[in-house]
Scaffold this active site. Structure first.
Site, PDB file in Angstrom:
ATOM      1  CE1 TYR A  35     -10.444 -19.820  -5.933  1.00 16.06           C
ATOM      2  CE2 TYR A  35     -12.737 -20.112  -5.235  1.00 16.06           C
ATOM      3  CZ  TYR A  35     -11.678 -20.425  -6.084  1.00 16.06           C
ATOM      4  OH  TYR A  35     -11.860 -21.340  -7.085  1.00 16.06           O
TER       5      TYR A  35
ATOM      6  CG  MET B 165       9.904  13.768 -10.955  1.00 14.49           C
ATOM      7  SD  MET B 165       8.187  14.159 -10.771  1.00 14.49           S
ATOM      8  CE  MET B 165       7.851  13.642  -9.125  1.00 14.49           C
TER       9      MET B 165
ATOM     10  NE  ARG C 166       9.356  11.548   1.706  1.00 14.98           N
ATOM     11  CZ  ARG C 166      10.185  11.825   0.722  1.00 14.98           C
ATOM     12  NH1 ARG C 166       9.754  12.432  -0.341  1.00 14.98           N
ATOM     13  NH2 ARG C 166      11.453  11.522   0.792  1.00 14.98           N
TER      14      ARG C 166
ATOM     15  CB  CYS D  60      -6.956 -20.530 -10.360  1.00 15.00           C
ATOM     16  SG  CYS D  60      -7.622 -21.122 -11.917  1.00 15.00           S
TER      17      CYS D  60
ATOM     18  CE  LYS E 289       8.830  17.365  -1.524  1.00 13.14           C
ATOM     19  NZ  LYS E 289       9.820  17.427  -2.590  1.00 13.14           N
TER      20      LYS E 289
ATOM     21  NE  ARG F 269      11.903  21.832  -1.261  1.00 13.57           N
ATOM     22  CZ  ARG F 269      13.045  21.539  -0.665  1.00 13.57           C
ATOM     23  NH1 ARG F 269      13.593  20.360  -0.849  1.00 13.57           N
ATOM     24  NH2 ARG F 269      13.629  22.389   0.130  1.00 13.57           N
TER      25      ARG F 269
ATOM     26  CG  HIS G  80      19.679   8.379  -5.202  1.00 20.51           C
ATOM     27  ND1 HIS G  80      20.189   7.302  -5.873  1.00 20.51           N
ATOM     28  CD2 HIS G  80      18.529   8.699  -5.822  1.00 20.51           C
ATOM     29  CE1 HIS G  80      19.397   7.003  -6.881  1.00 20.51           C
ATOM     30  NE2 HIS G  80      18.381   7.838  -6.877  1.00 20.51           N
TER      31      HIS G  80
HETATM   32  C1  PEP Z   1      -5.224 -20.165 -16.648  1.00 21.62           C
HETATM   33  O1  PEP Z   1      -5.372 -20.341 -17.859  1.00 21.62           O
HETATM   34  O2  PEP Z   1      -5.292 -19.060 -16.106  1.00 21.62           O
HETATM   35  C2  PEP Z   1      -4.919 -21.303 -15.781  1.00 21.62           C
HETATM   36  C3  PEP Z   1      -4.844 -21.146 -14.480  1.00 21.62           C
HETATM   37  O3  PEP Z   1      -4.650 -22.477 -16.379  1.00 21.62           O
HETATM   38  P1  PEP Z   1      -3.246 -22.830 -17.037  1.00 21.62           P
HETATM   39  O4  PEP Z   1      -2.290 -21.758 -16.706  1.00 21.62           O
HETATM   40  O5  PEP Z   1      -2.862 -24.138 -16.487  1.00 21.62           O
HETATM   41  O6  PEP Z   1      -3.617 -22.883 -18.485  1.00 21.62           O
END
Ligand code: PEP
Ligand code: MG
Length: 962
Positions: free
Chosen positions: A908, A107, A348, A888, A26, A96, A469
């Site tokens: 990735y 707030m 904003r 992963c 703000k 404010r 709100h």
């Molecule tokens: C992990 O441990 O992050 C994973 C991808 O394997 P899992 O969840 O199958 O143990």
């Protein structure tokens, strides 16, 4: 000492729009507007650093601040020609909050500060409007008493004690609205208010304006830590350290009569993204009236024909254009008209639904009003999931309409369709939501309702406009929301919602459509969103969906900016196909064990596991006593037969599964993780299952039961799992390798393009573990390639999911072409917290004890687990500079964790198929952020920051190279 108070206003502005971190959104917006010539009432901003100091100082104002505030008030007095507490021309101010990110309604705010029994009379004389003066005074006492003196309603079923006094006055006078109360009634209300304050606090209401100001500034800082602000920050991952700024601004009055008014507007529709002037205003009212939803305001376009205000509408239309051009994004602004003169109180970047986001980004980039970078920056990746939210099923909806179940139509405020149990209080909504979807209905919502709004699938209010709100909060949360359904009557005490002759009781089903405003009785089935229809179900052509074309524009833009690849965690061809439709570029994790649960496969897996140990025993004896081969074969003929037979049965099944995945993914990489889970996950769990298995295998019950018991582990997560299975029972890895290469070769033979398998060995901690598995994989590959008379490219790598692997990454990388961070296990093993059991205490750690800021299994613990990742990245690259790095674990779909991975320079992230769009945008957003932090070191870089930005530059360069 750092500057703590910044003036703003025509010709006196000290800050600018780039100082959001210091001045809050703000404060920065006001400074920038003042600099750019918008008509902003002058004032000053107390920085967020003061808020930090206030908390560091045990909630006390830092020394000397009062003097600086007094000096700033002096400057405003000079600028306006008014005096704070003055008897001739009193200066009144609004106080404010204003954090870096807006936290709508979370707030506190105080208006008309500076009024007391004397100044109110001067204001009356000056304005020649007693009603106005006393109305301002009563508003001030009411707000101040709530916010600073903490006199509030006792619970959510009760009304505000001040509102009760006003309501009595309205009833006595026989009028509907506050603005119909004459001066004398307001005076008597004020007396009653003061009495209430004395009763509740034991002290009279403060009359010294500087005392009032000191209290108000403290209360605004304190409100940073109120329950709803904490809850809001938790939801939107706003760091507590940021603190809020305080803006003190000279008041302008929208309640001076019929040529005055106040309003809130968006330069475009924040619910749909439509390029239309969107907002509302109230004649003769103050800002809080619009937001609080006490009076239902008029549409902004109605101002064009409102007597005395027509010229202001024209001016506002110019402001609308001007704002978008100057700020390069949709603006959400507040204005007040005092006696026909327009003042800008705030601007904003407007919060918007995901639906509006994609449309606005596409339109404004095409109109050259927004930079493509900002289009990415302004995304809320998490909210993109809203676009996948369901709509009403056409037939089910039509049936409800035919059955006359449409109750009413309110204002559409949060798109999508929701159906659920009707609840009237936040407490009930929260409680009932654990059993199924809930729709929260309130006359109007206030920040106390936040808990219930979070828990509910949809929200409906009887009062309030599209900026109330309820609307603002719901839109941001991505909740389905209908506001201002003024025909409905919500009776909290009887628990009945009535509309004409129809009614619904609390606990019964209600359905709402936040795109049209419809409220319906009963349960209406929902149908998939257009994006799902286009991308997944393929029941709609892309060109027929406006939403899809906008979404596609944004996604393609994101792909231009992101450095991170996006893969998916998928084990079934259908999941893989869906993920590709959402934009996945490969499979980052195929958990092969998931393939074993379909049909009767589990029986073969059980057969394999149950006889594996005895088979291993046989092999070990044979190695020691090769002369006893025949004897041993006889002794172990049952386990040998079953173990081998199970593997033989599993091999073609696995091969078929892999073929399905390779076919779905074409030339995209497919990371196949070898068998990993603790064995107990596959074992029969009870007597009946053991009995059934023993009959299927034709093995006595006792024998199966005994093996099951012998396989019992005290800590299976840390037991015989991961690569330990393939090391002790190499036949399992061999079967998986053979299935994988045969599948890849078969698909390559059929298609022109070869699959790209990436074999991933789980839970490695020792270099030798990976080395052994690598030898095995390479041997099987050679054998299969020889048999097929052709070869294929493949990679072998490992998961980094236990601390030892991260620490020993330099050695492990000798045998790994890639690392993929299994942050689920890495978090579990680094924190020593079982991912299955942490739910018992983590909420306490997070919400009550403040030990963790967020659930480390959902958002990466960057300084702990992240540190190990850094070590692994460095170690891996030292041995193998071109090592491919991915993630992963579940964190691969979490925007904050994705940003961290972007900073580490991973290749990735891999996440579940439906998170792929979120990950694409999050990856692009972090790339843009990294780019910009290198390009412009914002806000007075300290030595430390400068070092960081040099580091960031290096990281970005490295990432680009890959
Ligand atoms: C992990 O441990 O992050 C994973 C991808 O394997 P899992 O969840 O199958 O143990
Ligand atoms: Mg794991």
């Amino acid at each position: 000492m750092a500057k703590r108070v910044y003036l703003f206003g025509k010709g006196i502005t000290e800050g600018n729009g780039g100082q959001r971190n210091l001045l809050g959104g703000k404060g920065a917006g006001l400074a920038e507007m003042a600099k750019r010539g918008f008509n902003v009432p002058p004032g000053f901003t107390i920085t967020t650093e003061v808020c930090t100091a206030y908390y560091a100082n045990k909630r006390k104002m830092p020394a000397g601040l009062n003097e600086e505030v007094k000096k700033a008030v002096g400057a405003i007095e000079k600028h306006t020609g008014k005096q704070f507490g003055g008897h001739k021309n009193p200066l009144l101010v609004a106080v404010r909050s204003g954090a870096r990110e807006s936290m709508p309604g979370m707030m506190d705010t105080i208006l008309n500060l500076g009024l007391n029994d004397t100044t109110v009379e001067v204001l009356k004389a000056k304005s020649n409007n007693g009603r106005f003066a006393y109305d301002s005074y009563r508003r001030f006492i009411q707000m101040y008493s709530g916010v600073v003196l903490q006199i509030e309603r006792a619970n959510e079923n009760q009304h505000d004690p001040f509102e009760i006094i006003i309501e009595e006055a309205r009833n006595k006078r026989g009028v509907k609205h506050d603005n119909q109360l004459p001066e004398e009634d307001l005076k008597s209300i004020i007396e009653k208010f003061k009495k209430l304050v004395l009763e509740k606090t034991g002290k009279p209401f403060p009359s010294d304006p500087y005392k009032q100001l000191e209290g108000a500034i403290g209360a605004v800082f304190a409100s940073w830590m109120n329950e709803r602000a904490i809850l809001y920050r938790r939801k939107y991952k706003i760091p507590e350290e940021w603190g809020t700024a305080v803006n003190v601004q000279s008041m302008v009055f929208g309640n001076m009569g019929d040529s005055s008014g106040t309003g809130v507007a968006f330069t475009r529709n924040p619910a749909t993204g439509e390029n239309e002037f969107y907002g509302e205003f109230l004649v003769n009212a103050q800002g809080e009236d619009v937001v609080a939803g006490i009076r239902t305001p008029l549409k902004i376009s109605a101002m064009a024909t409102t007597p005395n205000l027509e010229h202001c509408y024209k001016e506002l239309c110019d402001v609308r254009k001007h704002l978008e051009k100057e700020f390069g994004d949709v603006q959400d602004f507040e204005f007040t008209i005092e006696n026909g003169k327009l003042y800008m109180l705030q601007t904003r970047n407007g919060k918007r639904t995901a639906r509006a986001y994609v449309k606005i980004a596409r339109d404004m980039v095409n109109q050259k009003l927004m930079t493509p970078e900002h289009a990415i920056e302004s995304a809320d990746p998490e909210a993109l999931e809203q676009l996948l939210a369901p709509v009403f099923h056409k037939e089910s909806y039509q049936k409800a309409i035919n059955a006359n179940l449409l109750l009413t139509k309110g204002l559409p405020a949060g798109p999508g369709a929701a159906t659920g149990t009707l609840a009237f209080t936040a407490e009930k909504a929260e409680r009932w939501a654990t059993h199924g979807p809930v729709v929260l209905a309130r006359v109007e919502t206030s920040p106390e309702d936040l808990r219930g709004m979070l828990a509910a699938k949809g929200i409906v209010t009887a009062k309030g406009g599209v900026s109330s709100h309820a609307a603002v909060v719901a839109r941001q949360m991505g909740k389905v929301c209908v506001v201002g359904a003024s025909e409905i009557d919500i009776n909290y005490s009887t628990g009945v919602l009535t509309c004409g002759d129809k009614s619904i009781k609390e606990g019964e089903f209600i359905s709402i459509n936040g795109s049209t405003g419809e409220v319906l009785i009963g349960k209406i089935d929902t149908a998939p969103s257009e994006l799902i229809q286009v991308l997944i179900d393929k029941t709609m052509a892309p060109k027929d969906s406006e939403l899809f074309t906008e979404y596609d524009f944004v996604m393609k833009l994101a792909d231009k900016y992101r450095k991170l690849g996006i893969r998916t965690n998928a084990d079934q061809p259908e999941q893989a196909i869906n993920a590709v439709a959402f934009g996945a570029e490969g499979i980052g994790l195929c958990r092969t064990e998931h393939m074993f649960f379909k049909g009767d496969r589990i029986d073969y897996v059980r057969e394999m596991i149950i006889f594996a140990a005895e088979y291993a025993e046989y092999k070990s004896k044979l190695a020691q006593r090769p002369g006893d081969a025949v004897l041993l074969e006889n002794e172990y003929h049952i386990p040998i037969m079953h173990f081998k037979q199970a593997l033989e049965k599993l091999l073609p099944i696995q091969q078929e599964d892999f073929e399905g995945l390779f076919n779905a993914m074409g030339e995209r990489p497919v990371t196949v993780r070898y068998l990993d889970p603790p064995l107990h996950e596959f074992l029969p769990q009870n007597k009946d299952q053991i009995d059934e298995l023993s009959r299927k295998l034709d093995v006595p019950f006792e024998r199966v039961s005994q093996t099951v018991h012998s396989l019992h582990e005290s800590n299976p997560m840390l037991g015989h799992r991961g690569c330990r299975l393939g090391i002790v029972y190499p036949e399992i890895s061999e079967m998986q390798s053979r299935a994988l290469f045969r599948a890849a070769l078969a698909v390559a033979a059929k298609n022109k393009k070869s699959p790209k398998p990436e074999i991933m060995i789980p839970l490695v901690g020792f270099e030798r573990e990976l080395e052994l598995q690598l030898e095995l994989v390479n041997r099987v590959a050679k054998e299969e390639f020889a048999a097929a008379k052709r070869t294929l490219e493949y990679k072998v790598g490992t998961m980094i999911e236990i601390p030892r692997a991260a620490i020993m990454a330099e050695q492990i990388a000798k045998h790994a072409q890639f690392f993929s961070f299994g942050t689920n296990d890495l978090t579990q093993t680094t924190l020593g917290m079982s991912r299955d059991d942490a739910g018992h205490f983590l909420p306490f750690y997070e919400k009550e004890a403040g030990i963790v800021k967020s659930n480390p299994f959902a958002t990466l613990d960057q300084i702990g687990v992240g540190k190990l990742m850094e070590i692994a990245v460095q170690g891996g690259r030292k041995t193998r500079p071109d090592i491919k790095l991915g993630i992963c674990g579940e964190h691969g779909g979490d925007p904050a964790s994705i940003e961290f991975c972007n900073g580490l320079g991973l290749s990735y992230v891999s996440c579940s198929p439906f998170r792929v769009p979120v990950a694409r945008i999050a990856a692009a957003k972090s790339a843009v952020k990294a780019m910009q932090s290198v390009a412009k070191p914002v806000e007075k870089p300290t030595a430390k920051k400068a070092v960081k930005s040099v580091k960031a530059k290096k990281v970005v360069k490295k990432v680009r190279k890959r």
